[in-house]
Scaffold this motif. Structure first.
Motif, short mmCIF file in Angstrom:
data_model
loop_
_atom_site.label_atom_id
_atom_site.label_comp_id
_atom_site.label_asym_id
_atom_site.label_seq_id
_atom_site.Cartn_x
_atom_site.Cartn_y
_atom_site.Cartn_z
N LEU A 52 -7.80 6.72 13.57
CA LEU A 52 -7.07 7.99 13.74
C LEU A 52 -7.39 8.96 12.61
O LEU A 52 -7.65 10.14 12.84
CB LEU A 52 -5.57 7.71 13.81
N ALA A 53 -7.40 8.45 11.40
CA ALA A 53 -7.70 9.30 10.24
C ALA A 53 -9.15 9.76 10.24
O ALA A 53 -9.46 10.85 9.74
CB ALA A 53 -7.38 8.55 8.96
N ALA A 54 -10.04 8.96 10.81
CA ALA A 54 -11.47 9.31 10.82
C ALA A 54 -11.80 10.36 11.88
O ALA A 54 -12.82 11.05 11.77
CB ALA A 54 -12.30 8.05 11.04
N LEU A 55 -10.96 10.49 12.90
CA LEU A 55 -11.21 11.48 13.95
C LEU A 55 -10.95 12.89 13.44
O LEU A 55 -10.07 13.11 12.60
CB LEU A 55 -10.29 11.22 15.15
N PRO A 56 -11.67 13.88 13.98
CA PRO A 56 -11.40 15.26 13.60
C PRO A 56 -10.03 15.72 14.13
O PRO A 56 -9.51 15.16 15.10
CB PRO A 56 -12.52 16.05 14.29
N GLU A 57 -9.45 16.71 13.49
CA GLU A 57 -8.21 17.32 13.99
C GLU A 57 -8.45 17.81 15.41
O GLU A 57 -9.50 18.37 15.72
CB GLU A 57 -7.81 18.51 13.11
N GLY A 58 -7.49 17.57 16.28
CA GLY A 58 -7.58 18.04 17.66
C GLY A 58 -8.36 17.15 18.60
O GLY A 58 -8.45 17.44 19.80
N ALA A 59 -8.94 16.06 18.08
CA ALA A 59 -9.68 15.12 18.95
C ALA A 59 -8.71 14.44 19.91
O ALA A 59 -7.52 14.30 19.63
CB ALA A 59 -10.40 14.08 18.11
N LEU A 68 3.23 5.19 20.41
CA LEU A 68 1.89 5.40 19.85
C LEU A 68 1.47 6.86 20.02
O LEU A 68 0.86 7.45 19.11
CB LEU A 68 0.91 4.47 20.55
N ALA A 69 1.81 7.45 21.16
CA ALA A 69 1.46 8.85 21.41
C ALA A 69 2.11 9.77 20.38
O ALA A 69 1.48 10.74 19.90
CB ALA A 69 1.90 9.25 22.81
N ALA A 70 3.35 9.48 20.02
CA ALA A 70 4.05 10.31 19.03
C ALA A 70 3.36 10.22 17.66
O ALA A 70 3.25 11.23 16.95
CB ALA A 70 5.51 9.86 18.92
N GLU A 71 2.88 9.04 17.32
CA GLU A 71 2.18 8.87 16.04
C GLU A 71 0.85 9.63 16.03
O GLU A 71 0.47 10.23 15.03
CB GLU A 71 1.96 7.39 15.76
N VAL A 72 0.15 9.58 17.16
CA VAL A 72 -1.12 10.30 17.27
C VAL A 72 -0.88 11.80 17.17
O VAL A 72 -1.61 12.52 16.46
CB VAL A 72 -1.84 9.94 18.59
N ALA A 116 1.61 13.30 15.71
CA ALA A 116 2.03 13.63 14.34
C ALA A 116 0.84 13.73 13.39
O ALA A 116 0.90 14.45 12.38
CB ALA A 116 3.02 12.58 13.84
N ALA A 117 -0.23 13.05 13.74
CA ALA A 117 -1.44 13.09 12.92
C ALA A 117 -2.36 14.25 13.29
O ALA A 117 -3.46 14.38 12.73
CB ALA A 117 -2.20 11.77 13.05
N GLY A 118 -1.95 15.08 14.25
CA GLY A 118 -2.74 16.25 14.62
C GLY A 118 -3.84 15.98 15.63
O GLY A 118 -4.74 16.79 15.82
N ARG A 119 -3.74 14.83 16.31
CA ARG A 119 -4.68 14.52 17.38
C ARG A 119 -3.93 14.51 18.72
O ARG A 119 -2.71 14.57 18.74
CB ARG A 119 -5.36 13.17 17.16
N VAL A 120 -4.66 14.44 19.82
CA VAL A 120 -4.06 14.59 21.15
C VAL A 120 -4.18 13.27 21.91
O VAL A 120 -5.28 12.72 22.03
CB VAL A 120 -4.76 15.71 21.95
N PHE A 121 -3.06 12.78 22.42
CA PHE A 121 -3.02 11.48 23.08
C PHE A 121 -3.03 11.62 24.59
O PHE A 121 -2.31 12.45 25.16
CB PHE A 121 -1.75 10.72 22.66
N VAL A 122 -3.84 10.79 25.26
CA VAL A 122 -3.87 10.74 26.72
C VAL A 122 -3.69 9.29 27.14
O VAL A 122 -4.49 8.42 26.79
CB VAL A 122 -5.20 11.30 27.28
#
Length: 295
Positions: free
Chosen positions: A84-91, A107-111, A113-119
């Motif tokens: 998650l940390a290695a992914l770019p913002e908005g990935a 898990l989606a909420a954690e993703v 909160a880290a600035g990434r998008v969960f599907v």
């Protein structure tokens, strides 16, 4: 900066490898990561990239596909191993494993909160569907997120459904699908074992019920294997131990009793407990045979 055509794909198992291969064939840059070196080599042989590490797989990727076993593995990859940390913002993070809906939502909420998008996008169709690109994909995500990853998902499955705007709703639909599959399969095993106990010709019995209103997809697919001493393994008993457990967890979360799912779950547990969890799931019929003293 993320690249929408660059995909990090984690989990190159019997389904994940052909899914990732289809993405390569569709023109995506796919970095495949798996704990097994041979799996990464196999994808590289098909034109995929073999990253030096999980972090390298995720760097600059627009989409991370998780085709892992369960939610615990997904969390381990995202949080424990640092994807998650290695992914770019908005990935976009696409979780395609079968998981309990409440665990998916957490898990989606954690993703997010880290600035990434969960599907949330679990699949159905097995190895055959994975190889052919004909999987059924059940997505739960905000509409913009769903639309952003839909072109990627459509490479892997020709039946893509937007089941709701909340993560966990795709998981709920998959759990219901597996509830029906497990109950239908257990019922088929019960019927075939009763035929054997009653002394009728089971091949004739199967032909009759498969062509009548009593039939189901699971009966027609697994019934012939129930007549074999050692059927080929297409899906293991332990898969339904897991998936019916997830269906029961979804029922608990919704405050709903699922007595048929619970009964079917017990039969798969019994067969797994007898040491046969890795055998074909049609062997659930053997649990009925043991229960009723059928040789």
């Amino acid at each position: 900066m993320s690249d929408a055509k660059t995909i990090a794909f984690v989990g190159l198992g019997s389904m994940g490898l052909p899914m990732a291969t289809n993405l390569v064939k569709a023109g995506h840059r796919v970095r495949g990561f798996d704990m097994r070196e041979a799996a990464m080599d196999a994808l590289a042989a098909e034109g995929g990239e073999r990253p030096a590490s999980l972090a390298a797989a995720c760097e600059g990727a627009g989409v991370l596909v998780l085709m892992v076993v369960n939610a615990a593995q997904a969390r381990g990859v995202l949080i424990g191993a640092g994807a998650l940390a290695a992914l770019p913002e908005g990935a976009h993070v696409c979780l395609m494993a079968t998981c309990p809906p409440d665990e998916v939502a957490t898990l989606a909420a954690e993703v997010a909160a880290a600035g990434r998008v969960f599907v949330d996008c679990p699949v159905s169709g097995g190895v055959v569907g994975a190889k052919a690109g004909t999987l059924t994909i059940m997505a739960g995500a905000a509409t913009p997120a769903f639309e952003a990853v839909a072109p990627v998902l459509r490479v892997m499955g020709d039946k893509l459904y937007h089941c709701g705007t909340e993560p966990g709703q795709g998981a709920a639909v998959k759990a219901i699908n597996q509830l029906l599959c497990g109950v239908h399969l257990a019922a088929a095993g019960e019927a075939m074992a009763l035929g054997q106990k009653a002394g009728v010709d089971t091949a004739t019995l199967l032909e009759i019920v498969s062509g009548s209103a009593a039939s189901s997809w699971m009966l027609k697919d697994r019934g012939p294997r129930m007549l074999m001493d050692e059927p080929p393994v297409t899906s293991a008993v332990d898969i339904f131990v897991k998936d019916l457990g997830i269906a029961l967890a979804a029922g608990r979360a919704a405050g709903m009793g699922l007595p048929l799912a619970a009964a079917a779950h017990q039969m798969f547990l019994a067969e797994s407990g007898a040491g046969n969890g890795a055998l074909d799931d049609s062997k659930v019929v053997a649990a009925y045979r043991r229960l009723n003293g059928i040789g």
